[in-house]
Motif scaffolding. Structure first.
Motif, short mmCIF file in Angstrom:
data_model
loop_
_atom_site.label_atom_id
_atom_site.label_comp_id
_atom_site.label_asym_id
_atom_site.label_seq_id
_atom_site.Cartn_x
_atom_site.Cartn_y
_atom_site.Cartn_z
N LEU A 1 -2.72 -8.67 -13.82
CA LEU A 1 -2.60 -7.21 -13.85
C LEU A 1 -2.87 -6.71 -15.26
N THR B 1 -9.47 -18.81 -4.46
CA THR B 1 -9.38 -17.36 -4.70
C THR B 1 -9.07 -17.03 -6.16
N LEU C 1 -6.09 -16.95 -7.20
CA LEU C 1 -4.76 -16.33 -7.19
C LEU C 1 -3.69 -17.40 -7.40
N VAL D 1 -1.78 -10.41 -5.00
CA VAL D 1 -1.95 -10.98 -6.35
C VAL D 1 -1.53 -12.44 -6.43
N ASP E 1 3.34 1.26 -3.41
CA ASP E 1 2.82 0.85 -4.71
C ASP E 1 3.50 -0.43 -5.21
N GLY F 1 -7.72 -11.62 0.43
CA GLY F 1 -8.75 -10.80 -0.21
C GLY F 1 -8.36 -9.34 -0.38
N HIS F 2 -7.18 -8.97 0.08
CA HIS F 2 -6.75 -7.57 -0.04
C HIS F 2 -6.45 -7.24 -1.51
N PRO F 3 -6.84 -6.06 -1.96
CA PRO F 3 -6.64 -5.73 -3.39
C PRO F 3 -5.20 -5.72 -3.87
N ARG F 4 -4.25 -5.53 -2.99
CA ARG F 4 -2.83 -5.55 -3.40
C ARG F 4 -2.25 -6.96 -3.45
N LEU G 1 3.34 -4.99 -5.08
CA LEU G 1 2.37 -6.08 -5.07
C LEU G 1 2.77 -7.05 -3.96
N GLU H 1 0.84 -1.21 0.00
CA GLU H 1 0.00 0.00 0.00
C GLU H 1 0.87 1.26 0.00
#
Ligand code: NI
Length: 259
Positions: A255, A120, A122, A87, A54, A82-85, A56, A51
């Motif tokens: 991405l 997930t 991922l 991957v 910037d 589940g966190h948006p960052r 991943l 976060e």
């Protein structure tokens, strides 16, 4: 330009100058850095760093740390997935080189990570250290799989099995080591299909040959050296190698293309 798919920037080796290390990577054309976790505590930190800078992140419990993990740690990994960052799931896998955790426990955690990857969507970041024979049946049973064998150091036959299962193969600084005992690894790296190839530093470990003896810590900026080495090995330009490996990483980790 370059995508460092594996850098442990949460580790204490970077506490004194983390912001400078990341800035240096950007200046060298490293457009993306993926930081895998090794414990639940590490997962908290890589998500926060992602976060803040910037970057991943990947969340998981490294096989060497499975013996000290408790049930709450796993719950936290599932939550952070589940966190948006985030991957990817990892790093996970098996390691019998270091005897930190019983192999049966490592296998149990590896299978949990595989389930989490499938639920997930991922991809997995997989660590395999001297344990190909124990790993292969687990991979085969779970095939097809999305993910990457990171800092690949196994034989060509194992690479081919992993490719058949759907996995990518990532090379770190050890492919550049000039000792003959790594000649086989260069042969493997030469033959990985272009669309399955990734690059990484595994910072702070595996300093590329060009910096060995001068730097005792690897950092994301140095992924350019490994890229240049692989480009020469495969007979392509470094720009081509960078474009292909970055596109592969962007596709694997879901991405969007760079705009
Ligand atoms: Ni690692």
């Amino acid at each position: 330009m370059f995508f460092d798919t594996h850098a442990h920037l949460d580790q204490e080796e970077f506490d004194a100058d983390r912001a400078e290390v990341i800035a240096r990577a950007r200046e060298e054309g490293i457009e993306a850095i993926l930081c895998p976790a090794v414990t639940a505590a590490s997962a908290e930190v890589v998500v926060r760093l992602a976060e803040e800078y910037d970057l991943l992140a990947a969340v998981g419990i490294h096989p060497n740390y499975t013996a000290e993990a408790d049930p709450n740690d796993w719950d936290r990994i599932v939550e952070l997935a589940g966190h948006p960052r985030v991957v990817a799931i990892g790093e996970t896998g098996l390691d019998t080189y270091r005897d930190y955790s019983p192999l049966e426990l490592q296998k149990e955690y590896f299978e949990r990570h595989i389930k989490l990857s499938k639920s997930t969507g991922l991809p997995l970041i997989i660590h395999c250290r001297e344990t190909e024979e124990a790993m292969l049946p687990i991979l085969r049973a779970a095939a097809p799989l999305d993910g990457v064998l990171h800092a690949f150091s196994s034989a060509r036959a194992f690479a081919e099995e992993c490719l058949a299962i759907g996995l990518h193969v990532s090379f770190a600084g050890n492919v550049t080591y000039s000792n003959r005992k790594n000649d086989y690894l260069r042969e493997v790296a030469r033959q990985i299909p272009e669309d399955r190839l990734l690059i990484e530093t595994d910072s702070p470990y595996l300093v590329p040959q060009a910096f060995r003896g001068r730097k005792n810590r690897n950092e994301p900026a140095y992924v350019a050296r490994t890229a240049a080495f692989l480009a020469e090995l495969r007979g392509v330009s470094v720009e081509q190698l960078a474009a292909v490996t970055t596109a592969n990483a962007r596709r694997l980790f879901g991405l969007p293309e760079r705009v």
